[in-house]
Design a protein around this motif. Structure first.
Motif, PDB file in Angstrom:
ATOM      1  N   ALA A 168       0.825  -1.206   0.000  1.00  0.00           N
ATOM      2  CA  ALA A 168       0.000   0.000   0.000  1.00  0.00           C
ATOM      3  C   ALA A 168       0.855   1.249   0.000  1.00  0.00           C
ATOM      4  CB  ALA A 168      -0.938  -0.008   1.220  1.00  0.00           C
ATOM      5  N   ALA A 169       1.961   1.240   0.749  1.00  0.00           N
ATOM      6  CA  ALA A 169       2.870   2.381   0.775  1.00  0.00           C
ATOM      7  C   ALA A 169       3.525   2.592  -0.579  1.00  0.00           C
ATOM      8  CB  ALA A 169       3.934   2.181   1.858  1.00  0.00           C
ATOM      9  N   LEU A 170       3.870   1.497  -1.241  1.00  0.00           N
ATOM     10  CA  LEU A 170       4.465   1.608  -2.570  1.00  0.00           C
ATOM     11  C   LEU A 170       3.481   2.201  -3.568  1.00  0.00           C
ATOM     12  CD1 LEU A 170       6.407  -1.760  -2.778  1.00  0.00           C
ATOM     13  CD2 LEU A 170       7.421   0.498  -2.971  1.00  0.00           C
ATOM     14  N   VAL A 171       2.244   1.725  -3.529  1.00  0.00           N
ATOM     15  CA  VAL A 171       1.233   2.214  -4.463  1.00  0.00           C
ATOM     16  C   VAL A 171       0.985   3.703  -4.270  1.00  0.00           C
ATOM     17  CG1 VAL A 171      -1.216   2.086  -5.060  1.00  0.00           C
ATOM     18  CG2 VAL A 171       0.108  -0.011  -4.786  1.00  0.00           C
ATOM     19  N   ASN A 172       0.950   4.145  -3.012  1.00  0.00           N
ATOM     20  CA  ASN A 172       0.608   5.530  -2.715  1.00  0.00           C
ATOM     21  C   ASN A 172       1.816   6.453  -2.628  1.00  0.00           C
ATOM     22  OD1 ASN A 172      -2.473   5.541  -2.073  1.00  0.00           O
ATOM     23  ND2 ASN A 172      -1.685   3.744  -0.993  1.00  0.00           N
ATOM     24  N   GLY A 173       3.019   5.897  -2.777  1.00  0.00           N
ATOM     25  CA  GLY A 173       4.220   6.736  -2.748  1.00  0.00           C
ATOM     26  C   GLY A 173       4.678   7.114  -1.363  1.00  0.00           C
ATOM     27  N   TYR A 174       4.390   6.266  -0.371  1.00  0.00           N
ATOM     28  CA  TYR A 174       4.759   6.574   1.004  1.00  0.00           C
ATOM     29  C   TYR A 174       5.966   5.759   1.456  1.00  0.00           C
ATOM     30  CZ  TYR A 174       0.114   8.676   0.938  1.00  0.00           C
ATOM     31  OH  TYR A 174      -0.977   9.423   0.612  1.00  0.00           O
ATOM     32  N   VAL A 175       6.990   5.719   0.627  1.00  0.00           N
ATOM     33  CA  VAL A 175       8.269   5.080   0.947  1.00  0.00           C
ATOM     34  C   VAL A 175       9.343   6.150   0.852  1.00  0.00           C
ATOM     35  CG1 VAL A 175       9.923   3.291   0.301  1.00  0.00           C
ATOM     36  CG2 VAL A 175       7.465   2.874   0.049  1.00  0.00           C
ATOM     37  N   TYR A 176      10.179   6.266   1.875  1.00  0.00           N
ATOM     38  CA  TYR A 176      11.090   7.401   1.986  1.00  0.00           C
ATOM     39  C   TYR A 176      12.531   6.932   2.174  1.00  0.00           C
ATOM     40  CZ  TYR A 176       6.543   9.372   3.162  1.00  0.00           C
ATOM     41  OH  TYR A 176       5.228   9.725   3.153  1.00  0.00           O
ATOM     42  N   ALA A 177      13.458   7.711   1.616  1.00  0.00           N
ATOM     43  CA  ALA A 177      14.891   7.442   1.816  1.00  0.00           C
ATOM     44  C   ALA A 177      15.332   7.891   3.200  1.00  0.00           C
ATOM     45  CB  ALA A 177      15.716   8.145   0.743  1.00  0.00           C
ATOM     46  N   THR A 178      14.692   8.926   3.737  1.00  0.00           N
ATOM     47  CA  THR A 178      14.951   9.403   5.092  1.00  0.00           C
ATOM     48  C   THR A 178      13.617   9.601   5.793  1.00  0.00           C
ATOM     49  OG1 THR A 178      14.971  11.724   4.350  1.00  0.00           O
ATOM     50  CG2 THR A 178      17.092  10.568   4.464  1.00  0.00           C
ATOM     51  N   ILE A 179      13.643   9.599   7.095  1.00  0.00           N
ATOM     52  CA  ILE A 179      12.408   9.736   7.864  1.00  0.00           C
ATOM     53  C   ILE A 179      11.856  11.147   7.683  1.00  0.00           C
ATOM     54  CG2 ILE A 179      11.431   9.720  10.184  1.00  0.00           C
ATOM     55  CD1 ILE A 179      13.582   7.690  10.941  1.00  0.00           C
ATOM     56  N   PRO A 180      10.623  11.286   7.196  1.00  0.00           N
ATOM     57  CA  PRO A 180      10.051  12.627   7.006  1.00  0.00           C
ATOM     58  C   PRO A 180       9.624  13.230   8.342  1.00  0.00           C
ATOM     59  CG  PRO A 180       8.458  10.941   6.377  1.00  0.00           C
ATOM     60  CD  PRO A 180       9.719  10.214   6.722  1.00  0.00           C
TER      61      PRO A 180
END
Length: 258
Positions: A168-180
Motif C-alpha cells: 500500500a505504501a508503494l502504491v501511494n508513494g509513502y516510501v522514503y529514503a529518510t524519515i520525514p
C-alpha cells in the motif's frame, strides 16, 4: 623536455603530457596518489591560465599584422580582437576551474585512505505504516504522555499488516529514503519502528524500516480492497485493506501516510 623558449614545441609536449595523464588516471591502484596528481594538476591549471592570457595579449598586440585570406587587414584585425575576447573569457573560466580544483585538493588532503576498505553501510528505506492527526492522534499522544513512546509504538504497530502495508505504501508513494519530519517533530525508535509525533500540531506517524536486502517492488495493478476484521484493544473494528484510505466512521483520516 620543455624548451622554455619555443611555444609551439612546448605546446606539443604539453599536449602529449596531458594525453598521457588522461590515459594514466583511468585507474588509481592507490587512491592516495590522487592528492599528488591534484597538486600537479592545480599547478598546470595556473600555468594554463597564464598561457591563455598571454595568447590573448599576443592577438591584440599584433592585430595590425592580421589579415584574412583575401588580404583584408580590417577583417583580420576584427578576428584578432574576437580571438582576444574569447581567450579572455576562457581565462576567467579557468579562474573558476582553479578555485574548484583547489577546494578539491583541500578536501582530498583531509582523507586518510585505508588499505582495507570498510564495508559499505546498508541502505534502508522507510515505509509509512500509519499517520494520524487531530482526534485520531490525540489518543496516541495521550499514551505517549501517560505510558511513554514504547507503548505508543506498540499501539500503532497494530496498523502494520506486513506485506500488505508495504505494498500500500508503494502504491501511494509513502516510501522514503529518510524519515520525514518537521522542525518541531519528536522522533524515537524501537526495533524496526520509528515514531514521530508533534503535540503542538497534533499528529503522530509510525514508519517501519525496510532493509536493502528486502526488495521493494510495486504491484503491477492494485486489487480491490478486501474487508477484514481486526481486533484492537478488546473491540473488533472493520477496516478496508488499504490502511491509508479515510475511515468510513470518522471525518478524520486514519492510516494516511505523510
Amino acid at each position: 623536455m620543455p624548451t622554455f623558449h619555443n611555444p609551439t614545441a612546448d605546446a606539443t609536449e604539453a599536449s602529449e603530457a596531458l594525453r598521457g595523464l588522461a590515459h594514466a588516471t583511468r585507474v588509481f591502484e592507490d587512491p592516495a596518489d590522487t592528492y599528488a596528481v591534484l597538486g600537479d594538476l592545480l599547478a598546470g591549471v595556473r600555468s594554463l591560465r597564464q598561457v591563455v592570457d598571454q595568447l590573448a595579449t599576443a592577438h591584440v598586440t599584433h592585430r595590425v599584422r592580421a589579415h584574412d585570406d583575401a588580404g583584408d587587414q580590417a577583417a583580420g584585425a576584427t578576428n584578432a580582437l574576437a580571438a582576444t575576447a574569447e581567450l579572455q573569457q576562457a581565462a576567467a573560466l579557468l579562474d573558476a576551474v582553479h578555485d574548484r580544483a583547489d577546494a578539491a585538493m583541500a578536501a582530498s588532503g583531509r582523507i586518510a585512505w585505508h588499505v582495507n576498505p570498510a564495508a559499505a553501510a546498508p541502505v534502508s528505506r522507510w515505509v509509512s505504516v500509519v499517520f494520524l492527526q487531530g482526534q485520531d492522534a490525540d489518543e496516541v499522544l495521550t499514551i505517549i504522555d501517560r505510558d511513554g513512546t514504547d507503548a505508543a509504538i506498540e499501539h500503532l504497530a497494530g496498523f502494520d499488516m506486513g506485506e500488505e502495508t508495504t505494498q500500500a505504501a508503494l502504491v501511494n508513494g509513502y516510501v522514503y529514503a529518510t524519515i520525514p519530519t518537521g522542525p518541531l517533530d519528536c522522533t524515537t525508535a524501537n526495533g524496526e519502528y520509528t515514531l514521530t509525533y508533534n503535540h503542538d500540531h497534533g499528529h503522530v506517524s509510525l514508519l517501519r524500516i525496510q532493509p536493502e536486502s528486502k526488495e521493494l517492488e510495486a504491484p503491477a495493478s492494485r486489487t480491490p480492497p478486501v474487508r477484514r476484521r481486526v481486533r484492537r484493544q478488546a473491540r473488533v473494528v472493520e477496516e478496508d485493506d488499504d490502511w491509508f484510505a479515510p475511515s468510513q466512521s470518522s471525518s478524520m483520516p486514519r492510516g494516511r501516510a505523510l
